[in-house]
Scaffold this motif. Structure first.
Motif, PDB file in Angstrom:
ATOM      1  N   PRO A  45       0.977  -1.228   0.159  1.00  0.00           N
ATOM      2  CA  PRO A  45       0.086   0.053   0.010  1.00  0.00           C
ATOM      3  C   PRO A  45       0.934   1.201   0.078  1.00  0.00           C
ATOM      4  O   PRO A  45       2.201   1.196   0.934  1.00  0.00           O
ATOM      5  N   LEU A  46       0.300   2.487  -0.955  1.00  0.00           N
ATOM      6  CA  LEU A  46       1.471   3.580  -0.952  1.00  0.00           C
ATOM      7  C   LEU A  46       0.298   4.509  -0.747  1.00  0.00           C
ATOM      8  O   LEU A  46      -0.756   4.744  -1.117  1.00  0.00           O
ATOM      9  N   SER A  47       1.237   5.863  -0.328  1.00  0.00           N
ATOM     10  CA  SER A  47       0.321   7.183  -0.044  1.00  0.00           C
ATOM     11  C   SER A  47       0.175   7.850  -0.911  1.00  0.00           C
ATOM     12  O   SER A  47       0.752   8.172  -1.561  1.00  0.00           O
ATOM     13  N   THR A  48      -1.013   8.320  -0.745  1.00  0.00           N
ATOM     14  CA  THR A  48      -1.674   9.550  -1.672  1.00  0.00           C
ATOM     15  C   THR A  48      -1.201  10.750  -1.341  1.00  0.00           C
ATOM     16  O   THR A  48      -1.130  11.524  -2.821  1.00  0.00           O
TER      17      THR A  48
ATOM     18  N   LEU B 149       2.465  -2.106 -10.717  1.00  0.00           N
ATOM     19  CA  LEU B 149       1.845  -0.915 -10.050  1.00  0.00           C
ATOM     20  C   LEU B 149       0.208  -1.245 -10.550  1.00  0.00           C
ATOM     21  O   LEU B 149       0.391  -0.163 -11.821  1.00  0.00           O
ATOM     22  N   ILE B 150      -0.332  -0.664  -9.565  1.00  0.00           N
ATOM     23  CA  ILE B 150      -2.375  -0.258  -9.549  1.00  0.00           C
ATOM     24  C   ILE B 150      -2.399   1.394  -9.098  1.00  0.00           C
ATOM     25  O   ILE B 150      -2.088   1.288  -7.600  1.00  0.00           O
ATOM     26  N   ALA B 151      -2.159   2.070  -9.511  1.00  0.00           N
ATOM     27  CA  ALA B 151      -2.425   3.295  -9.192  1.00  0.00           C
ATOM     28  C   ALA B 151      -3.315   4.797 -10.210  1.00  0.00           C
ATOM     29  O   ALA B 151      -4.398   4.214 -11.076  1.00  0.00           O
ATOM     30  N   VAL B 152      -4.892   5.095  -9.118  1.00  0.00           N
ATOM     31  CA  VAL B 152      -6.090   6.071  -9.548  1.00  0.00           C
ATOM     32  C   VAL B 152      -4.315   7.538 -10.303  1.00  0.00           C
ATOM     33  O   VAL B 152      -3.598   7.602  -9.974  1.00  0.00           O
ATOM     34  N   GLU B 153      -4.754   8.163 -11.536  1.00  0.00           N
ATOM     35  CA  GLU B 153      -4.276   8.947 -12.139  1.00  0.00           C
ATOM     36  C   GLU B 153      -4.252  10.688 -11.079  1.00  0.00           C
ATOM     37  O   GLU B 153      -3.314  10.524 -11.164  1.00  0.00           O
ATOM     38  N   GLU B 154      -5.091  10.897 -10.461  1.00  0.00           N
ATOM     39  CA  GLU B 154      -5.266  12.123  -9.505  1.00  0.00           C
ATOM     40  C   GLU B 154      -5.981  11.339  -8.342  1.00  0.00           C
ATOM     41  O   GLU B 154      -6.728  10.748  -8.787  1.00  0.00           O
ATOM     42  N   PHE B 155      -5.405  12.511  -7.301  1.00  0.00           N
ATOM     43  CA  PHE B 155      -6.266  12.333  -6.222  1.00  0.00           C
ATOM     44  C   PHE B 155      -5.667  14.061  -5.354  1.00  0.00           C
ATOM     45  O   PHE B 155      -4.065  13.337  -5.248  1.00  0.00           O
ATOM     46  N   ARG B 156      -6.275  14.559  -5.639  1.00  0.00           N
ATOM     47  CA  ARG B 156      -5.627  16.405  -4.353  1.00  0.00           C
ATOM     48  C   ARG B 156      -4.867  16.862  -5.003  1.00  0.00           C
ATOM     49  O   ARG B 156      -4.500  17.322  -4.022  1.00  0.00           O
ATOM     50  N   GLY B 157      -5.098  16.788  -6.124  1.00  0.00           N
ATOM     51  CA  GLY B 157      -3.889  17.940  -6.854  1.00  0.00           C
ATOM     52  C   GLY B 157      -2.467  16.632  -7.272  1.00  0.00           C
ATOM     53  O   GLY B 157      -1.598  17.417  -7.610  1.00  0.00           O
ATOM     54  N   HIS B 158      -2.659  15.196  -6.366  1.00  0.00           N
ATOM     55  CA  HIS B 158      -1.409  14.442  -6.140  1.00  0.00           C
ATOM     56  C   HIS B 158      -1.523  13.711  -7.737  1.00  0.00           C
ATOM     57  O   HIS B 158      -2.385  12.420  -7.932  1.00  0.00           O
ATOM     58  N   ARG B 159      -0.153  13.829  -8.659  1.00  0.00           N
ATOM     59  CA  ARG B 159      -0.500  13.092 -10.166  1.00  0.00           C
ATOM     60  C   ARG B 159       0.519  11.718 -10.530  1.00  0.00           C
ATOM     61  O   ARG B 159       2.172  12.119 -10.384  1.00  0.00           O
ATOM     62  N   TYR B 160       0.255  10.441  -9.923  1.00  0.00           N
ATOM     63  CA  TYR B 160       1.672   9.789  -9.518  1.00  0.00           C
ATOM     64  C   TYR B 160       2.193   9.329 -10.730  1.00  0.00           C
ATOM     65  O   TYR B 160       3.240   8.523 -10.218  1.00  0.00           O
ATOM     66  N   LEU B 161       1.878   9.304 -12.299  1.00  0.00           N
ATOM     67  CA  LEU B 161       2.126   9.354 -12.951  1.00  0.00           C
ATOM     68  C   LEU B 161       3.179   9.789 -14.199  1.00  0.00           C
ATOM     69  O   LEU B 161       3.937   8.772 -14.612  1.00  0.00           O
ATOM     70  N   ASP B 162       2.801  10.602 -13.909  1.00  0.00           N
ATOM     71  CA  ASP B 162       3.213  11.995 -14.647  1.00  0.00           C
ATOM     72  C   ASP B 162       5.035  11.764 -14.543  1.00  0.00           C
ATOM     73  O   ASP B 162       5.945  11.612 -15.769  1.00  0.00           O
ATOM     74  N   ASP B 163       5.774  11.744 -14.125  1.00  0.00           N
ATOM     75  CA  ASP B 163       7.057  11.261 -13.515  1.00  0.00           C
ATOM     76  C   ASP B 163       7.599  10.557 -13.632  1.00  0.00           C
ATOM     77  O   ASP B 163       8.781  11.108 -12.631  1.00  0.00           O
ATOM     78  N   LEU B 164       7.010   9.092 -13.328  1.00  0.00           N
ATOM     79  CA  LEU B 164       7.758   8.192 -13.017  1.00  0.00           C
ATOM     80  C   LEU B 164       8.337   7.178 -13.459  1.00  0.00           C
ATOM     81  O   LEU B 164       8.236   7.531 -14.957  1.00  0.00           O
TER      82      LEU B 164
END
Length: 488
Positions: free
Chosen positions: A81-84, A103-118
């Protein structure tokens, strides 16, 4: 009792249409839990995930989070589990530390975009968005039969007040055993409708929420972003019996609760939401105490019951399956009852290991895990917490434990939160309150504390949001010190 997630889900499927998890937009019964996670698990296996595969999950609390997490653990995959709250850099560091392969991820949550700069990572094979997952026919029986209680189930990240996060490994047996041992203290049984907003990526959400409800056959109610009015309607609509949110959240709800029907709440819930005649005196109820390395609370007392008077202010007693030893900070030698030292843990519910760390690095030669927490045991076995060993400091040669000072400040009526640390040899306190000056707080503190423990550096805040926290939600003590240093 079932000692793997798969065996537990199969056993609880008999509860049929009884709700297991409810969020603000959907719900899932125990029967659906069995069928949906079986189908998802089959799809994961078809995509290459198997026993021991490490799979990261980053998304906010929801029924879907529960489905994905439990589907993975059913077939022996290791959930990470990874912190949003993570930045892209922090996310990459944790993926690397845990050697996450999928990795399973939502694209965005509360202004965080997790996959853009991975960045490219050596172990990472595939990234799925949460809405594009493979599914199958649910034929996973042969594979789940290979999963045993000793197999690793989860890598949960935690950190102290400083330093990089640590990837703590728990097995099916250690995690489920730890949760079972604390159910009575948390007042969770088959009749419970538990409201718990803690993020599922923390052990407080995953263990004390999801797995507690699953083991007890209870119903878990959660939400992604608690807002007072919406939360009150949720508590009312779902007839929540046990409120285990945050203390300041409970107080905010209580101030707005006029007209809301919260009559289903029972003792064990946070006091602010209970009728006055059901509230405990300060210190009478145990402060459940634990850590990620113990998979949540390892010490407590039934939350609806006063402790013996001599134990008021304590964390209760260690649960079955956990041995607590107080040791000298420098020598590691055991200390007698009443002496303050480092808390060390041993037993089947402690961590099985830590990412990129050897067992010799983590445990003493006789199998104890030094926690870094300070405390003492009384003659009756009740544990009293005194703060972190790396947070204690000296004032004029005398030792000050920040937790003791903060607890005394929180006793002052109108103080909603208090954070304490050393500032250049003085006691500093950041306090969330209304209607006080620092001089008035100092006078109140003098009535409760020895003179050398009374803060001389004060910062008055309007909200806990003004306190810097790391990605795991813990207060960043270094930044707190800098904040208070500006007031000196």
């Amino acid at each position: 009792m079932p000692d793997t997630v798969d065996a537990l889900i199969r056993a609880q499927a008999k509860l049929g249409d009884k709700p297991f998890v409810i969020d603000t937009s959907s719900r899932m019964s125990y029967a659906e839990l069995d069928s949906v996670t079986s189908s998802l698990a089959d799809g994961f296996v078809g995509a290459g995930i198997g026993k021991g595969t490490r799979v990261g999950l980053i998304m906010p609390n929801s029924v879907r989070w529960v489905q994905l997490a439990l589907a993975l653990t059913r077939v022996g995959a290791v959930l990470v589990p990874l912190s949003t709250l993570l930045t892209a850099r922090e996310l990459a560091a944790q993926l690397r530390t845990a050697s996450v392969q999928y990795l399973i991820a939502v694209e965005e949550f509360r202004g965080h975009r997790y996959l853009d700069d991975l960045p490219e990572l050596p172990a990472l094979r595939q990234v799925w968005r949460a809405d594009e997952l493979p599914t199958g026919a649910g034929q996973i029986g042969d594979l789940t039969d290979t999963v045993v209680p000793a197999d690793p189930m989860v890598v949960m990240f935690t950190s102290g007040s400083s330093g990089p996060p640590k990837g703590v490994v728990h097995s099916h047996a250690s995690a489920l055993g730890a949760v079972r041992s604390g159910l009575r203290a948390r007042c969770i049984d088959a009749e419970t409708r538990l409201y718990l907003p803690m993020p599922f990526f923390w052990v407080g959400g995953f263990g004390s929420g999801i797995l507690s409800a699953l083991i007890a056959g209870a119903t878990l109610v959660t939400e992604q972003i608690p807002e007072p009015e919406a939360t009150l309607r949720l508590l009312e609509r779902e007839k929540v019996t046990l409120f285990r949110g945050w203390p300041d959240q409970a107080e905010a709800l209580a101030r707005r609760a006029a007209g809301a029907d919260l009559s289903a709440l029972r003792p064990g819930s946070l006091d602010a939401l209970l009728p006055a005649d059901q509230r405990a005196e300060p210190g009478a109820r145990a402060k459940l105490f634990g850590m990620t390395e113990s998979f949540g609370p390892y010490c407590g007392y039934p939350a609806d019951t006063d402790m013996p008077r001599s134990a008021w202010g304590s964390c209760g007693k260690p649960f079955d399956g956990m041995e607590v030893r107080i040791a000298d900070v420098d020598s590691g030698k055991p200390l007698p009852p009443g002496a303050v030292g480092m808390i060390a843990l041993r037993g089947p519910h402690t961590l099985r290991g830590m990412c990129r760390r050897s067992r010799e690095d983590l445990f003493t030669v006789d199998g104890f895990y030094p926690t870094g927490d300070l405390g003492h045991l009384d003659d009756d076995g009740f544990l009293f917490y005194h703060g972190r060993s790396d947070d204690m400091f000296k004032v004029s040669g005398a030792t000050v434990y920040p937790s003791e000072v903060a607890a005394a400040l929180r006793e002052i009526e109108g103080v909603r939160a208090a954070f304490v640390t050393g500032v250049d040899g003085r006691v500093g306190a950041a306090v969330v309150c209304d209607g006080y000056t620092s001089e008035e707080l100092r006078a109140e503190a003098r009535a409760r504390l020895s003179a050398f423990k009374v803060p001389t550096v004060w910062l008055l805040l309007g909200s806990e949001d003004d306190i810097a926290r790391g990605a795991t939600g813990k207060v960043d003590v270094r930044r707190l010190r800098e904040l208070l240093g500006g007031q000196a």
